[in-house]
Design an enzyme around this catalytic site. Structure first.
Site, short mmCIF file in Angstrom:
data_model
loop_
_atom_site.label_atom_id
_atom_site.label_comp_id
_atom_site.label_asym_id
_atom_site.label_seq_id
_atom_site.Cartn_x
_atom_site.Cartn_y
_atom_site.Cartn_z
N TYR A 50 0.82 -1.22 0.00
CA TYR A 50 0.00 0.00 0.00
C TYR A 50 0.85 1.27 0.00
O TYR A 50 0.37 2.32 0.45
CB TYR A 50 -0.94 0.00 1.20
CG TYR A 50 -2.22 -0.80 1.01
CD1 TYR A 50 -3.16 -0.45 0.02
CD2 TYR A 50 -2.51 -1.90 1.82
CE1 TYR A 50 -4.33 -1.18 -0.15
CE2 TYR A 50 -3.70 -2.63 1.64
CZ TYR A 50 -4.60 -2.26 0.66
OH TYR A 50 -5.77 -2.96 0.49
N ASN A 113 -13.18 -3.73 4.59
CA ASN A 113 -14.15 -3.79 3.50
C ASN A 113 -14.03 -5.00 2.58
O ASN A 113 -14.34 -4.92 1.40
CB ASN A 113 -14.14 -2.47 2.72
CG ASN A 113 -12.79 -2.16 2.11
OD1 ASN A 113 -11.88 -2.98 2.20
ND2 ASN A 113 -12.66 -1.01 1.48
N HIS A 116 -10.04 -6.31 -1.96
CA HIS A 116 -9.25 -5.32 -2.72
C HIS A 116 -9.32 -5.66 -4.20
O HIS A 116 -9.38 -6.83 -4.56
CB HIS A 116 -7.78 -5.36 -2.27
CG HIS A 116 -6.86 -4.70 -3.25
ND1 HIS A 116 -6.69 -3.34 -3.28
CD2 HIS A 116 -6.11 -5.19 -4.27
CE1 HIS A 116 -5.84 -3.03 -4.28
NE2 HIS A 116 -5.48 -4.13 -4.88
N GLU A 127 0.94 -5.09 -8.44
CA GLU A 127 0.34 -5.88 -7.36
C GLU A 127 0.45 -7.38 -7.63
O GLU A 127 0.72 -8.17 -6.71
CB GLU A 127 -1.12 -5.45 -7.17
CG GLU A 127 -1.19 -4.03 -6.62
CD GLU A 127 -2.60 -3.43 -6.58
OE1 GLU A 127 -3.56 -4.11 -7.03
OE2 GLU A 127 -2.74 -2.30 -6.09
#
Ligand code: ATP
Ligand code: MG
Length: 138
Positions: A50, A113, A116, A127
């Site tokens: 991140y 949440n 991703h 990523e």
């Protein structure tokens, strides 16, 4: 043309036992699962993932959360995969997510949440390479 994106089932969803249901939603939406594994990452590894959010006020909480329990990083493939996964995920804040989306169904808060998804081709490439070796992506 077929496109690859990167996704993570986050620690909240894994901990609550939602992994199989989320994978079923992803498969039903037409994604092929190219690679997947269950791992736990360190805070430093979460910070590397991140890094683009390093200056944000939620960075410490986000990286603490992402290293708090097992996650399922995965590589998904279909036409228009990046945009279609974002749509299937729903808004970052589950309270604002559309009905039927993964975050509406399985997430509790903007911080925790459930899932991703990469937001562009260049971030997807970074990523995927952060979590998987080329030999795992045939
Ligand atoms: P992701 O990158 O995880 O797919 P996103 O692209 O919808 O989510 P980003 O803006 O990239 O959202 O933020 C990355 C993650 O940081 C979010 O998924 C969420 O877990 C966390 N986050 C974002 N905004 C906040 C906030 N205001 N408070 C707490 N956590 C936040
Ligand atoms: Mg994002």
């Amino acid at each position: 043309m077929s496109q690859r994106t990167f996704s993570i089932i986050k620690p909240d969803a894994v901990g609550k036992g939602h992994t199989a249901a989320i994978l079923a939603d992803i498969a039903a939406a037409g994604f092929k699962i190219v690679a997947i594994k269950r791992i736990s990452i360190s805070k430093a590894q979460a910070e590397g993932f991140y890094a683009v959010h390093a200056a944000r006020p939620f960075f410490a909480g986000l990286t603490e959360f992402m290293s708090s329990g097992p996650i399922f990083p995965m590589v998904l493939e279909k036409e228009n995969a990046i945009a279609d996964l974002r749509k299937l995920m729903g808004a970052t804040d589950p309270a604002k997510a559309e009905a039927g989306t993964i975050r509406k169904k399985y997430a509790e808060s903007i911080g925790e949440n459930a899932i991703h998804g990469s937001d562009a081709e260049d971030t997807a490439a970074f990523e995927i390479g952060y979590f998987f070796a080329g030999i795992e992506l045939k």
